[in-house]
Design an enzyme around this catalytic site. Sequence first.
Site, mmCIF file in Angstrom:
data_model
loop_
_atom_site.group_PDB
_atom_site.id
_atom_site.type_symbol
_atom_site.label_atom_id
_atom_site.label_comp_id
_atom_site.label_asym_id
_atom_site.label_seq_id
_atom_site.Cartn_x
_atom_site.Cartn_y
_atom_site.Cartn_z
ATOM 1 N N TYR A 1 0.832 -1.211 0.000
ATOM 2 C CA TYR A 1 0.000 0.000 0.000
ATOM 3 C C TYR A 1 0.868 1.264 0.000
ATOM 4 C CZ TYR A 1 -3.708 -3.374 0.900
ATOM 5 O OH TYR A 1 -4.571 -4.434 0.803
ATOM 6 N N ASP B 1 2.452 -13.258 5.094
ATOM 7 C CA ASP B 1 1.997 -12.706 6.374
ATOM 8 C C ASP B 1 0.966 -13.617 7.039
ATOM 9 O OD1 ASP B 1 2.304 -10.443 8.134
ATOM 10 O OD2 ASP B 1 0.188 -10.042 7.743
ATOM 11 N N CYS C 1 -15.346 -18.772 9.425
ATOM 12 C CA CYS C 1 -14.240 -19.503 10.033
ATOM 13 C C CYS C 1 -14.599 -20.976 10.138
ATOM 14 C CB CYS C 1 -13.963 -18.928 11.422
ATOM 15 S SG CYS C 1 -12.788 -19.885 12.382
ATOM 16 N N ASP D 1 -21.966 -32.673 4.799
ATOM 17 C CA ASP D 1 -21.720 -33.130 3.428
ATOM 18 C C ASP D 1 -22.841 -34.020 2.911
ATOM 19 O OD1 ASP D 1 -19.281 -31.812 3.124
ATOM 20 O OD2 ASP D 1 -18.210 -33.416 4.158
HETATM 21 P P1 ADP Z 1 -19.237 -34.280 7.338
HETATM 22 O O1 ADP Z 1 -18.110 -33.471 6.765
HETATM 23 O O2 ADP Z 1 -20.561 -33.883 6.804
HETATM 24 O O3 ADP Z 1 -19.193 -34.347 8.819
HETATM 25 P P2 ADP Z 1 -17.808 -36.834 6.958
HETATM 26 O O4 ADP Z 1 -17.736 -37.615 5.697
HETATM 27 O O5 ADP Z 1 -16.563 -36.174 7.446
HETATM 28 O O6 ADP Z 1 -19.024 -35.795 6.778
HETATM 29 O O7 ADP Z 1 -18.322 -37.779 8.109
HETATM 30 C C1 ADP Z 1 -19.405 -38.650 7.939
HETATM 31 C C2 ADP Z 1 -19.272 -39.764 8.960
HETATM 32 O O8 ADP Z 1 -20.483 -40.519 8.978
HETATM 33 C C3 ADP Z 1 -18.151 -40.751 8.672
HETATM 34 O O9 ADP Z 1 -17.318 -40.861 9.820
HETATM 35 C C4 ADP Z 1 -18.878 -42.082 8.391
HETATM 36 O O10 ADP Z 1 -18.141 -43.192 8.864
HETATM 37 C C5 ADP Z 1 -20.158 -41.908 9.187
HETATM 38 N N1 ADP Z 1 -21.296 -42.735 8.721
HETATM 39 C C6 ADP Z 1 -21.730 -42.888 7.444
HETATM 40 N N2 ADP Z 1 -22.810 -43.702 7.388
HETATM 41 C C7 ADP Z 1 -23.081 -44.069 8.671
HETATM 42 C C8 ADP Z 1 -24.088 -44.887 9.298
HETATM 43 N N3 ADP Z 1 -25.048 -45.486 8.581
HETATM 44 N N4 ADP Z 1 -24.066 -45.021 10.657
HETATM 45 C C9 ADP Z 1 -23.109 -44.390 11.394
HETATM 46 N N5 ADP Z 1 -22.139 -43.627 10.849
HETATM 47 C C10 ADP Z 1 -22.115 -43.448 9.523
HETATM 48 FE FE1 SF4 Z 2 -9.151 -18.666 9.603
HETATM 49 FE FE2 SF4 Z 2 -10.726 -20.001 11.241
HETATM 50 FE FE3 SF4 Z 2 -9.233 -21.336 9.443
HETATM 51 FE FE4 SF4 Z 2 -8.109 -20.142 11.524
HETATM 52 S S1 SF4 Z 2 -9.551 -21.850 11.588
HETATM 53 S S2 SF4 Z 2 -7.407 -20.009 9.434
HETATM 54 S S3 SF4 Z 2 -9.373 -18.329 11.786
HETATM 55 S S4 SF4 Z 2 -10.905 -19.931 9.038
#
Ligand code: ADP
Ligand code: SF4
Length: 695
Positions: free
Chosen positions: A180, A270, A366, A650
């Site tokens: 800047y 940074d 975050c 997810d």
């Molecule tokens: P998110 O990011 O949405 O939390 P993840 O894929 O990180 O999703 O985690 C989903 C979890 O759900 C995994 O640990 C998987 O083993 C668990 N899972 C999937 N199907 C079943 C089920 N029928 N019963 C219990 N756990 C399950």
């Molecule tokens: Fe930024 Fe939060 Fe990730 Fe730390 S945990 S880098 S504060 S988004």
Amino acid sequence: MTTNPRYEVLFEPVQIGPVTAPNRFYQVPHASGMTEANPRVRAAFRGTKAEGGWGVVSTGAVSTHPSSDDSPLPFARLWDDNDIRSHALACDAIHEHGALAAVELWHGGAAVMNRTSRIAPYSPSGIPWMATHVGFMGNQRPRTMSAEDIRQVLNWQAQAARRAHSAGYDIVYVYAGMGYLGYEFLLEEYNHRTDAYGGSVENRVRFVKELLEISKEAVGEDCAVALRISLEELRAKPSDNYASQAHEVVSLMSDIPDLWDVKMDSSPTDCGASRFRAEAAHEPVIDFVKQVTDRPVVGVGRFTSPDTMVSQIKRGVLDLIGGARPSIADPFLPNKIREGREDDIRECIGCNICISSWHDGVPVRCTQNATAGEEWRRGWHPEHFTPTSSSAALLVVGGGPAGLEAALIAARQGFSVTLAERGTELGGRLLFETSLPGLSTWGRVRDYRLQALQQMPNVNLYLDSELSAKDILELEHQHIAIATGARWTRMLYSSLEIPVGHLNVPGVYTPDDLAAGMLPQGPTLVYDFDNYYLGGVIAEHLATLGREVSYATPAGHASAWTIMTNEQPFVHQALHQHGVKVHTLQLLKSFHNGEAEMANIFTGDTSQYACQSIVIVGHRSPRDELYQQLQSSSGDFEAMGIHSVKVIGDAHAPGALVHAVHSGHSFARSLEQDSDTLYLRDIPVTDFPPGHAAT
Ligand code: ADP
Ligand code: SF4
């Protein structure tokens, strides 16, 4: 609980010119994406940090004049008196908790494109700043500032400082960092002037010195003036009489600012991501400053460990522990250390999603702290929860980031929570991903939640418990959250961005296959159109296992989206260091007989790559069969005593960790709530009608 005696030094007050910081925790200026358009969101965001114990809480960059216009990126302003009220809201919110409020006054010089004001950007000598991010690029080169321009910029700083003072700020900044205007005057590469502002280092610091002096005059006796300065490049430059030009610059101004806020020169250095930069990584650049000035010094380094903080103070590196990301991830970090609750700190994972929010032009998000930016508009406090009067019990299926967050936030409200995970460990996708190069720090997402859940009497965690729809209904919980994650597919796309089916042939793997322990054989091509971190990390991982690895993507860069998280330069460096060949603008068409056929996404020119295996890191689809089965198994949940069945994380919509955590949090906060208000809309606060409200 009481403060660990080792950490008491962190709670000593520090004199900053005429004001006193109540402790050494200093939330340095950081972008929040919050402007005068959302003053209540901003006030609550900053005020929450003061409540959490930060002794000084600063704004992000606050423009002094329309010639410092970063649009469409979000930036705050103190351009006229109409901007004072919204800043006063933030000052009041910060003061309410006994903290000092600081404002980072800023002129962007040649590094802003003035897209809204349409003023030709200002610069010492007409030298443009080199933008590597398309959002920062413009096609107007800066003008060379005349003597009159310099006087005007000084005057705008003084006016903005006066407004800042009347808004209630205790510390007013002069900014000479990160490309800047002040920084451009300091560096000989940008400053070719032949007048009193160019040439020798003494002349090059003159503009910054004058900004400091004029700010002091403007704010009077009861407000401190701080200098924020980048020292990385200056430290690398030799000086005739000093150890480096950084030493010279700091020496020449040593007793002018009331506080030195010292940092690096570019956002990737940074605010380095944890994948590539450790805690306290700035020290080799800024360690000398305290030897050259007797004014207090603040600096950052993604500090989350109180031992590292104490070490910085004891070894004379810093007087104040600067925090931007650690204060976003846990606004209550100081109070937790003061109360001897270090284990409760929600440590920043260094993913830089917060920085991507600014690049996206939205208020800060975050990964670790779903409440960041939601304090006012959704009424989410990071530490306080409305106790439920309901006896309803929650069953969470799936122990990934979404399931863990949902369970924790529901339990904190007093719900009785059962979490069932089919695997033998909690963490979901993190279990595999944190085993990959550079990602171990991300395990804090699981660790923070798990250690909290394990201490709660109203929580039962079951591992090795794969539940079917029938099992779930038999467990008779009133609320059911399906957090079963997503799966990676082998889907491919055409150059028109249209799906063209799945590449279901032998030798083609997905990240899920690798997570399940499969290893691609022979020379391997990682084909990445997910564009975030995972494709690059998997290529790096396979290369460290000794595989011959190529990486191909239809995008223009490897891990293209990581430009948003400051990781992209280092992703390319890492792939290069590991001998991974990178092929950009390539679409995968087919794979047979040990040959992948690729086509240039623009020209259609095809080429053949010899490889034995392909890992496709592309599209993910929700693993939501359980949710669909529950929906179709019974229309009459009410008769079964079930209040809600929701799919989260997810399994609802595959995304980054930040989305999964936010989804889990949002779900848990709305349990037993029937309001359909999504969030409150903020509006500007002003004293005068539209126009220029002159001082
Ligand atoms: P998110 O990011 O949405 O939390 P993840 O894929 O990180 O999703 O985690 C989903 C979890 O759900 C995994 O640990 C998987 O083993 C668990 N899972 C999937 N199907 C079943 C089920 N029928 N019963 C219990 N756990 C399950
Ligand atoms: Fe930024 Fe939060 Fe990730 Fe730390 S945990 S880098 S504060 S988004």
